[in-house]
Design an enzyme around this catalytic site. Structure first.
Site, PDB file in Angstrom:
ATOM      1  N   ASN A 279       0.873  -1.181   0.000  1.00 16.77           N
ATOM      2  CA  ASN A 279       0.000   0.000   0.000  1.00 16.77           C
ATOM      3  C   ASN A 279       0.909   1.229   0.000  1.00 16.77           C
ATOM      4  O   ASN A 279       1.482   1.570   1.029  1.00 16.77           O
ATOM      5  CB  ASN A 279      -0.886  -0.033   1.260  1.00 16.77           C
ATOM      6  CG  ASN A 279      -1.712   1.234   1.406  1.00 16.77           C
ATOM      7  OD1 ASN A 279      -1.790   2.051   0.498  1.00 16.77           O
ATOM      8  ND2 ASN A 279      -2.314   1.407   2.578  1.00 16.77           N
TER       9      ASN A 279
ATOM     10  N   LYS B 107       0.113   4.236  -0.288  1.00 13.39           N
ATOM     11  CA  LYS B 107      -0.576   5.408   0.277  1.00 13.39           C
ATOM     12  C   LYS B 107      -0.399   6.626  -0.637  1.00 13.39           C
ATOM     13  O   LYS B 107      -0.282   6.469  -1.844  1.00 13.39           O
ATOM     14  CB  LYS B 107      -0.079   5.678   1.699  1.00 13.39           C
ATOM     15  CG  LYS B 107      -0.111   4.429   2.576  1.00 13.39           C
ATOM     16  CD  LYS B 107       0.034   4.741   4.023  1.00 13.39           C
ATOM     17  CE  LYS B 107       0.125   3.460   4.815  1.00 13.39           C
ATOM     18  NZ  LYS B 107      -0.028   3.673   6.235  1.00 13.39           N
TER      19      LYS B 107
ATOM     20  N   HIS C 298      -9.528   0.923   4.988  1.00 14.47           N
ATOM     21  CA  HIS C 298      -8.246   1.095   5.688  1.00 14.47           C
ATOM     22  C   HIS C 298      -8.472   2.020   6.886  1.00 14.47           C
ATOM     23  O   HIS C 298      -9.301   2.936   6.834  1.00 14.47           O
ATOM     24  CB  HIS C 298      -7.218   1.697   4.717  1.00 14.47           C
ATOM     25  CG  HIS C 298      -5.825   1.720   5.280  1.00 14.47           C
ATOM     26  ND1 HIS C 298      -5.398   2.670   6.167  1.00 14.47           N
ATOM     27  CD2 HIS C 298      -4.778   0.877   5.090  1.00 14.47           C
ATOM     28  CE1 HIS C 298      -4.132   2.427   6.497  1.00 14.47           C
ATOM     29  NE2 HIS C 298      -3.737   1.334   5.861  1.00 14.47           N
TER      30      HIS C 298
ATOM     31  N   GLU D 216      -6.957   4.460   7.967  1.00 14.65           N
ATOM     32  CA  GLU D 216      -6.810   5.894   7.675  1.00 14.65           C
ATOM     33  C   GLU D 216      -8.090   6.448   7.042  1.00 14.65           C
ATOM     34  O   GLU D 216      -8.452   7.605   7.268  1.00 14.65           O
ATOM     35  CB  GLU D 216      -5.581   6.122   6.774  1.00 14.65           C
ATOM     36  CG  GLU D 216      -4.289   5.959   7.567  1.00 14.65           C
ATOM     37  CD  GLU D 216      -3.098   5.473   6.765  1.00 14.65           C
ATOM     38  OE1 GLU D 216      -3.126   5.531   5.523  1.00 14.65           O
ATOM     39  OE2 GLU D 216      -2.120   5.013   7.398  1.00 14.65           O
TER      40      GLU D 216
ATOM     41  N   GLU E  71      -5.467  -5.319  10.627  1.00 10.84           N
ATOM     42  CA  GLU E  71      -4.489  -4.252  10.813  1.00 10.84           C
ATOM     43  C   GLU E  71      -4.782  -3.522  12.119  1.00 10.84           C
ATOM     44  O   GLU E  71      -5.577  -2.554  12.134  1.00 10.84           O
ATOM     45  CB  GLU E  71      -4.557  -3.261   9.654  1.00 10.84           C
ATOM     46  CG  GLU E  71      -4.224  -3.858   8.310  1.00 10.84           C
ATOM     47  CD  GLU E  71      -3.563  -2.822   7.398  1.00 10.84           C
ATOM     48  OE1 GLU E  71      -2.476  -3.107   6.914  1.00 10.84           O
ATOM     49  OE2 GLU E  71      -4.135  -1.734   7.217  1.00 10.84           O
TER      50      GLU E  71
ATOM     51  N   GLY F  83       2.336   1.858  10.982  1.00  9.33           N
ATOM     52  CA  GLY F  83       3.301   2.954  10.869  1.00  9.33           C
ATOM     53  C   GLY F  83       4.001   3.311  12.169  1.00  9.33           C
ATOM     54  O   GLY F  83       4.622   4.366  12.273  1.00  9.33           O
TER      55      GLY F  83
ATOM     56  N   SER G  60       3.409  -2.488  10.572  1.00  8.76           N
ATOM     57  CA  SER G  60       4.857  -2.520  10.857  1.00  8.76           C
ATOM     58  C   SER G  60       5.522  -3.852  10.496  1.00  8.76           C
ATOM     59  O   SER G  60       6.412  -4.321  11.212  1.00  8.76           O
ATOM     60  CB  SER G  60       5.115  -2.159  12.327  1.00  8.76           C
ATOM     61  OG  SER G  60       4.665  -0.840  12.583  1.00  8.76           O
TER      62      SER G  60
HETATM   63  C1  PEP Z   1      -0.768   0.078   6.215  1.00  4.49           C
HETATM   64  O1  PEP Z   1      -0.755   1.263   5.956  1.00  4.49           O
HETATM   65  O2  PEP Z   1      -1.701  -0.641   5.826  1.00  4.49           O
HETATM   66  C2  PEP Z   1       0.351  -0.484   6.967  1.00  4.49           C
HETATM   67  C3  PEP Z   1       0.263  -1.716   7.390  1.00  4.49           C
HETATM   68  O3  PEP Z   1       1.397   0.374   7.193  1.00  4.49           O
HETATM   69  P1  PEP Z   1       2.824  -0.042   7.834  1.00  4.49           P
HETATM   70  O4  PEP Z   1       3.290  -1.296   7.159  1.00  4.49           O
HETATM   71  O5  PEP Z   1       3.717   1.141   7.518  1.00  4.49           O
HETATM   72  O6  PEP Z   1       2.608  -0.221   9.297  1.00  4.49           O
END
Ligand code: PEP
Length: 253
Positions: free
Chosen positions: A9, A11, A96, A98, A168, A174, A213
Site C-alpha cells: 500500500n 498510500k 483502511h 486511515e 491491521e 506505521g 509494521s
Molecule cells: C498500512 O498502511 O496498511 C500499513 C500496514 O502500514 P505499515 O506497514 O507502515 O505499518
C-alpha cells in the site's frame, strides 16, 4: 492450501519518477520468486502507469487503495469500483483505518464500498482492526466482529467468498510496533471463526493478511502462523528490496 498474498500500500506517496524506479526495483528483484501472489496499490494518478508497466509481468497485480461507495455518476472527486476494474485493477483496499479515522468512513460506508468492489469484479481487501484504547479495554474481538458484521449485513452470508481480509491493528500501523505472532494469530483465528459461522467453505479459503509494521525481519515468523496468509505492507513497500524481502518471507512461511 491458501496461496500467500503480499500487497504493498503505497498510500499518498510518490511521483512519476519515483513510481517508475520503485516498480523497476520490485520487478527486477522478484524474478524467480514463486509461491506467493504479489500486488501493489499506487495512488490513483499512477494506476495507469503501473498497470502499463506490469502488463508484461504476470507476477505482480495492481490494486486501488479505495473505491467509491457509489456507482458512476455525479460524485465529484470519487473513483468508482467499475473504473478501477476497467483500468486493470484486480484488488481494492476497503476500509483502511486511515479512511475510517481521517475521512470518517463508517462501518456502513465501508460495507457499501465492499459491495461495489465485488459487483465490479474486484477482490475487496477489507481492513479491520482495533485501536490501542480498544485493545487495552479488551474490546478487540467486539470491534472486529462489528466491522465484519456490517459487511455481512450489506452483502449476505457469502460476502467473503471472493474477498480478502486484512487484520491491521491501528496501534501497529506505521508505528514500528508490530503485533506479536501470537497476538496476530489469535485475532486471525477469531476472524476465520466468525466467517465460518456464515460459510465454512469461504472461511477455509479466505486469505487473512496481517498489516502493521511488517518488515523483512519479522515477516517470516508472522507469516508462519496457521491463519496468517500474507501481509498488507505500508512503509516497507516503498523500498523495493524491503518489499521483496517480505514477499520472499511469505514464500517460505
Ligand atoms: C498500512 O498502511 O496498511 C500499513 C500496514 O502500514 P505499515 O506497514 O507502515 O505499518
Amino acid at each position: 492450501m491458501r496461496q500467500p498474498l503480499v500487497m504493498g500500500n503505497w498510500k499518498m506517496n510518490g511521483r512519476r519518477s519515483t513510481v517508475e524506479t520503485l516498480l523497476k526495483g520490485v520487478i527486477a528483484e522478484i524474478s524467480g520468486l514463486s509461491g506467493v501472489e504479489i500486488a501493489v496499490c499506487p495512488p490513483y494518478p499512477y494506476l495507469g502507469l503501473v498497470i502499463e508497466r506490469l502488463a508484461a509481468n504476470e507476477a505482480v497485480a495492481c490494486g486501488a487503495q479505495d473505491v467509491s461507495a457509489y456507482a458512476d455518476g455525479a460524485y465529484t472527486g470519487d473513483v468508482s469500483a467499475g473504473m478501477a476494474r476497467d483500468v486493470g485493477c484486480r484488488f481494492a483496499i476497503i476500509g483502511h483505518s486511515e479512511r475510517r479515522t481521517l475521512f470518517g468512513e463508517s462501518d456502513t460506508v465501508v460495507a457499501q464500498k465492499f459491495a461495489r468492489a465485488l459487483a465490479a469484479d474486484l477482490t475487496p481487501v477489507l481492513c479491520v482492526g482495533e485501536t490501542a484504547a480498544e485493545r487495552d479495554a479488551g474490546r478487540t474481538q467486539e470491534v472486529v466482529l462489528r466491522q465484519l458484521s456490517a459487511v455481512f449485513r450489506e452483502c449476505g452470508s457469502g460476502a467473503f467468498e471472493r474477498a480478502v481480509v486484512a487484520y491491521e491493528p491501528v496501534w501497529a500501523i506505521g508505528t514500528g510496533r508490530a503485533a506479536s505472532p501470537d497476538e496476530a494469530q489469535s485475532v486471525h483465528r477469531y476472524i476465520r471463526d466468525v466467517i465460518a459461522q456464515q460459510s465454512a467453505q469461504a472461511a477455509g479459503r479466505l486469505r487473512i493478511l496481517y498489516g502493521g509494521s511488517v518488515k523483512a525481519q519479522n515477516a517470516r515468523e508472522l507469516f508462519g502462523q496457521d491463519d496468517i496468509d500474507g501481509g498488507l505492507i505500508g512503509g516497507a513497500s516503498l523500498v523495493a528490496a524491503d518489499f521483496v524481502g517480505i514477499c520472499r518471507a511469505a514464500c517460505i512461511g
